[in-house]
Design a protein around this motif. Structure first.
Motif, short mmCIF file in Angstrom:
data_model
loop_
_atom_site.label_atom_id
_atom_site.label_comp_id
_atom_site.label_asym_id
_atom_site.label_seq_id
_atom_site.Cartn_x
_atom_site.Cartn_y
_atom_site.Cartn_z
N UNK A 174 0.85 -1.18 0.00
CA UNK A 174 0.00 0.00 0.00
C UNK A 174 0.89 1.24 0.00
N UNK A 175 0.28 2.38 0.00
CA UNK A 175 0.99 3.66 -0.05
C UNK A 175 1.86 3.76 -1.31
N UNK A 176 1.46 3.04 -2.36
CA UNK A 176 2.19 3.08 -3.62
C UNK A 176 3.48 2.29 -3.60
N UNK A 177 3.71 1.53 -2.53
CA UNK A 177 4.94 0.74 -2.39
C UNK A 177 4.66 -0.75 -2.59
N UNK A 178 5.74 -1.52 -2.65
CA UNK A 178 5.65 -2.97 -2.77
C UNK A 178 6.11 -3.61 -1.47
N UNK A 179 5.83 -4.88 -1.33
CA UNK A 179 6.37 -5.68 -0.24
C UNK A 179 7.36 -6.69 -0.82
N UNK A 180 8.46 -6.90 -0.10
CA UNK A 180 9.38 -7.99 -0.41
C UNK A 180 8.89 -9.16 0.43
N UNK A 181 8.05 -10.01 -0.17
CA UNK A 181 7.20 -10.94 0.59
C UNK A 181 7.58 -12.39 0.38
N UNK A 182 7.77 -13.09 1.50
CA UNK A 182 7.97 -14.53 1.49
C UNK A 182 6.62 -15.23 1.61
N UNK A 183 6.54 -16.42 1.01
CA UNK A 183 5.32 -17.23 1.06
C UNK A 183 5.67 -18.65 1.50
N UNK A 184 4.78 -19.25 2.28
CA UNK A 184 4.93 -20.67 2.62
C UNK A 184 3.63 -21.39 2.27
N UNK A 185 3.73 -22.33 1.32
CA UNK A 185 2.61 -23.17 0.92
C UNK A 185 2.88 -24.58 1.39
N UNK A 186 1.88 -25.21 2.02
CA UNK A 186 2.09 -26.60 2.42
C UNK A 186 1.75 -27.54 1.28
N UNK A 187 1.91 -28.82 1.52
CA UNK A 187 1.80 -29.81 0.45
C UNK A 187 0.37 -30.00 -0.05
N UNK A 188 -0.61 -29.38 0.61
CA UNK A 188 -1.98 -29.39 0.09
C UNK A 188 -2.26 -28.19 -0.80
N UNK A 189 -1.31 -27.26 -0.85
CA UNK A 189 -1.50 -26.03 -1.60
C UNK A 189 -2.02 -24.88 -0.76
N UNK A 190 -2.21 -25.11 0.55
CA UNK A 190 -2.68 -24.04 1.43
C UNK A 190 -1.56 -23.05 1.70
N UNK A 191 -1.89 -21.76 1.68
CA UNK A 191 -0.93 -20.72 2.03
C UNK A 191 -0.90 -20.60 3.54
N UNK A 192 0.16 -21.12 4.16
CA UNK A 192 0.24 -21.16 5.62
C UNK A 192 0.65 -19.82 6.21
#
Length: 272
Positions: free
Chosen positions: A90-108
């Protein structure tokens, strides 16, 4: 004893090409029985030309990429610890974002890098991450992964012990440190800081890294590593090329080390 995979990458300016590398690695990791694949910081787009990068980041493509990654985790049955990618904030900026997906495809979980790399190096390189990225404001840990409780950090966070102290207080068993370290800082500080953080937190540190010369002109240090809670380097992928490697994580080692040196239990708060 879970087996993990680390993907050392030379990510470029084409997100779909970078995704193809992650996809191939996830399928290979699944084939050999790895439970989690760790990728570096900015796995899906590494581009210092922010005008060019904005075309992708400010579109629906990051959301679509997140959907692709979730589907890939489910299709391969491998948890994906995506080191990071640029994502609209937000505020016109980006996030340097990590993601963790489990083996079912759920975003943990997701984690936004908390410390911005704003420096001028002696080599003449200048980086002002804060001019495009909004810093995250809270630590993130994930319960019940194949490596126990997992703490999330990103690259420059490594230089801020208070974050790792908090993850130690949470009794994280493993801490991810995906990175795109420059060569000069990597040579000087990479290994010693990763070993120190592992020792301080009495935890495994898993650091998948970018390596080599990239399309945007930068050069990164590589040396993706796994460090055990005693500070022993179990895996070092070198600084030459992008490839996939594996490491077995002996979770019993954590209790063994914490029994020998109970620094987390002995710690006292320092008065102001």
């Amino acid at each position: 004893m879970p087996k993990i995979a680390l993907l050392q990458m030379t990510s470029g300016i084409d997100p779909e090409e970078n995704y193809s590398s992650v996809e191939a690695a996830a399928k290979e990791a699944s084939r050999v029985g790895a439970e989690v694949l760790f990728t570096p910081e900015m796995s899906l787009l590494l581009d210092r030309d922010r005008t060019r990068a904005a075309t992708w980041v400010n579109s629906n493509e990051p959301i679509r990429m997140r959907e692709w990654l979730a589907r890939l985790a489910a299709e391969t049955g491998v948890d994906l610890a995506i080191g990071s990618m640029p994502f609209p904030a937000d505020e016109g900026l980006w996030a340097n974002r990590a993601f963790y997906f489990d083996a079912t495809g759920a975003e943990r979980a997701t984690y936004d890098k908390m410390h911005m790399f704003d420096v001028h190096l002696s080599t003449g390189e200048t980086w002002r991450e804060s001019s495009a990225y909004k810093a995250g404001d809270c630590p993130v840990s994930i319960d019940d992964t194949p490596m126990g409780k997992l703490g999330l950090t990103i690259c420059y966070d490594l230089r801020f012990p208070a974050l790792f102290e908090e993850l130690g207080k949470r009794r994280c068993d493993t801490i991810a440190v995906p990175a795109a370290f420059t060569k000069p800082t990597g040579v000087a500080h990479w290994h010693v800081m990763l070993r120190a953080r592992a020792i301080e937190a009495s935890a495994f540190v898993i650091a998948a890294a970018q390596v080599g010369k990239h399309q945007d002109g930068r050069e990164t240090y590589g040396h993706s590593v796994v460090v055990d809670p005693w500070g022993e380097v179990l895996l070092d992928m070198g600084g030459e090329d992008a490839h996939l490697a594996y490491c077995d994580i002996d979770l019993e080692r954590i209790n063994e080390v914490r029994g020998q040196v109970p620094s987390l239990a002995n710690k006292r708060e320092i008065p102001n």
